[in-house]
Design a protein around this motif. Sequence first.
Motif, mmCIF file in Angstrom:
data_model
loop_
_atom_site.group_PDB
_atom_site.id
_atom_site.type_symbol
_atom_site.label_atom_id
_atom_site.label_comp_id
_atom_site.label_asym_id
_atom_site.label_seq_id
_atom_site.Cartn_x
_atom_site.Cartn_y
_atom_site.Cartn_z
ATOM 1 N N TYR A 1 -4.691 6.197 2.601
ATOM 2 C CA TYR A 1 -5.577 6.421 1.449
ATOM 3 C C TYR A 1 -5.841 5.116 0.688
ATOM 4 C CZ TYR A 1 -7.070 7.876 -3.196
ATOM 5 O OH TYR A 1 -7.739 7.993 -4.391
ATOM 6 N N TYR A 2 -4.782 4.376 0.386
ATOM 7 C CA TYR A 2 -4.948 3.129 -0.363
ATOM 8 C C TYR A 2 -5.670 2.070 0.469
ATOM 9 C CZ TYR A 2 -2.107 4.854 -4.240
ATOM 10 O OH TYR A 2 -1.631 5.567 -5.320
ATOM 11 N N ALA A 3 -5.425 2.037 1.774
ATOM 12 C CA ALA A 3 -6.178 1.108 2.638
ATOM 13 C C ALA A 3 -7.668 1.444 2.563
ATOM 14 C CB ALA A 3 -5.671 1.187 4.073
ATOM 15 N N GLY A 4 -7.994 2.732 2.595
ATOM 16 C CA GLY A 4 -9.384 3.160 2.462
ATOM 17 C C GLY A 4 -9.963 2.812 1.103
ATOM 18 N N TRP A 5 -9.148 2.973 0.082
ATOM 19 C CA TRP A 5 -9.611 2.660 -1.273
ATOM 20 C C TRP A 5 -9.970 1.177 -1.380
ATOM 21 C CZ3 TRP A 5 -6.395 2.729 -6.390
ATOM 22 C CH2 TRP A 5 -7.265 2.849 -7.491
ATOM 23 N N VAL A 6 -9.127 0.333 -0.807
ATOM 24 C CA VAL A 6 -9.417 -1.109 -0.823
ATOM 25 C C VAL A 6 -10.719 -1.377 -0.064
ATOM 26 C CG1 VAL A 6 -8.654 -3.380 -0.006
ATOM 27 C CG2 VAL A 6 -6.997 -1.824 -1.088
ATOM 28 N N MET A 7 -10.847 -0.821 1.137
ATOM 29 C CA MET A 7 -12.039 -1.089 1.953
ATOM 30 C C MET A 7 -13.304 -0.511 1.329
ATOM 31 S SD MET A 7 -10.747 -0.932 5.868
ATOM 32 C CE MET A 7 -9.428 0.236 5.699
ATOM 33 N N LEU B 1 0.812 -1.211 0.000
ATOM 34 C CA LEU B 1 0.000 0.000 0.000
ATOM 35 C C LEU B 1 0.852 1.270 0.000
ATOM 36 C CD1 LEU B 1 -2.750 -1.085 2.548
ATOM 37 C CD2 LEU B 1 -2.950 -0.970 0.053
ATOM 38 N N SER B 2 2.157 1.126 -0.040
ATOM 39 C CA SER B 2 3.063 2.275 0.005
ATOM 40 C C SER B 2 3.374 2.849 -1.367
ATOM 41 C CB SER B 2 4.379 1.892 0.691
ATOM 42 O OG SER B 2 4.130 1.587 2.036
ATOM 43 N N SER B 3 2.867 2.194 -2.399
ATOM 44 C CA SER B 3 3.065 2.726 -3.748
ATOM 45 C C SER B 3 1.758 2.553 -4.520
ATOM 46 C CB SER B 3 4.215 2.000 -4.450
ATOM 47 O OG SER B 3 3.963 0.615 -4.524
ATOM 48 N N ARG B 4 1.706 3.154 -5.652
ATOM 49 C CA ARG B 4 0.475 3.189 -6.442
ATOM 50 C C ARG B 4 -0.121 1.796 -6.627
ATOM 51 N NH1 ARG B 4 -2.395 6.681 -8.963
ATOM 52 N NH2 ARG B 4 -3.343 6.346 -10.971
ATOM 53 N N ILE B 5 -1.438 1.700 -6.421
ATOM 54 C CA ILE B 5 -2.119 0.429 -6.653
ATOM 55 C C ILE B 5 -3.204 0.634 -7.706
ATOM 56 C CG2 ILE B 5 -1.629 -0.459 -4.337
ATOM 57 C CD1 ILE B 5 -4.570 0.121 -3.615
ATOM 58 N N HIS B 6 -3.665 -0.469 -8.249
ATOM 59 C CA HIS B 6 -4.685 -0.465 -9.299
ATOM 60 C C HIS B 6 -5.803 -1.422 -8.894
ATOM 61 C CE1 HIS B 6 -1.856 1.770 -11.758
ATOM 62 N NE2 HIS B 6 -0.942 0.898 -11.398
ATOM 63 N N PHE C 1 -5.371 4.104 9.582
ATOM 64 C CA PHE C 1 -4.970 5.120 10.553
ATOM 65 C C PHE C 1 -3.465 5.386 10.511
ATOM 66 C CE2 PHE C 1 -8.910 3.256 11.846
ATOM 67 C CZ PHE C 1 -9.666 4.339 12.268
ATOM 68 N N ASP C 2 -2.797 4.893 9.472
ATOM 69 C CA ASP C 2 -1.360 5.084 9.321
ATOM 70 C C ASP C 2 -1.043 6.582 9.230
ATOM 71 O OD1 ASP C 2 1.156 3.287 8.578
ATOM 72 O OD2 ASP C 2 1.267 5.136 7.375
ATOM 73 N N THR C 3 0.125 6.958 9.699
ATOM 74 C CA THR C 3 0.517 8.371 9.663
ATOM 75 C C THR C 3 0.712 8.881 8.235
ATOM 76 O OG1 THR C 3 2.826 7.733 9.951
ATOM 77 C CG2 THR C 3 1.595 8.345 11.941
ATOM 78 N N LEU D 1 -5.527 -4.587 7.828
ATOM 79 C CA LEU D 1 -5.803 -3.604 6.782
ATOM 80 C C LEU D 1 -6.472 -2.379 7.391
ATOM 81 C CD1 LEU D 1 -5.862 -2.768 3.788
ATOM 82 C CD2 LEU D 1 -8.048 -3.994 3.601
ATOM 83 N N TYR D 2 -7.437 -2.607 8.269
ATOM 84 C CA TYR D 2 -8.153 -1.510 8.927
ATOM 85 C C TYR D 2 -7.184 -0.633 9.717
ATOM 86 C CZ TYR D 2 -11.426 0.883 12.020
ATOM 87 O OH TYR D 2 -12.127 1.847 12.713
#
Length: 185
Positions: free
Chosen positions: A53-59, A13-18, A44-46, A39-40
């Motif tokens: 953002y990407y964790a939210g996008w997945v969820m 999740l630290s680089s661009r995902i699709h 709340f990652d700093t 994942l959740y």
Amino acid sequence: MSKEETKALKQRLSSRIHMTDIRSIIHYVQGSDERKQELYALLFDTDEKVVAYYAGWVMSHFPKKENEWLFDKQDELIDLAMDCRYDGLRRQVLTILYRQPMRRSERVDFLDFCMEAMFSSRQPLAVQSLGIKIAYEICRLIPELNQELKAALDLVDEEELSPAIRAAKRNVLKAMKTGKSLQNF
């Protein structure tokens, strides 16, 4: 989940995902509350602009069962949506919340947040649109609040609104006539 698996998920999740990555991560967490929790926690990652953002996008793409797992976390998600600094993360969290049933809640602060965000030029269009939709989902359960929301929507001149906000307003006003959730349209 081992530390290595958690580290690998954060690294992913630290680089661009699709979308293929999103589907793969969803497949990875399906059926495992422990993996969903990992994942959740990344929500709340700093690093709000990338990892969170990407964790939210997945969820925000969770299928029904995984999405239901998030229902008990509604208050934490509301707090995050109101407090995060990055608009992209706010949009993802509001999308997750919009996919949940809104309970008759004592979270007046969240309703106020949504009502303020609806037509705030400081908020991106997606946040404004989600603010309108979520405010309706909260207000439709309480007739007095529903009337207050309708009055607020009626006060705004259609011509001043972007097409996205105009569509959200129109859909909410249409849903108000039936009293049904927007998700039933």
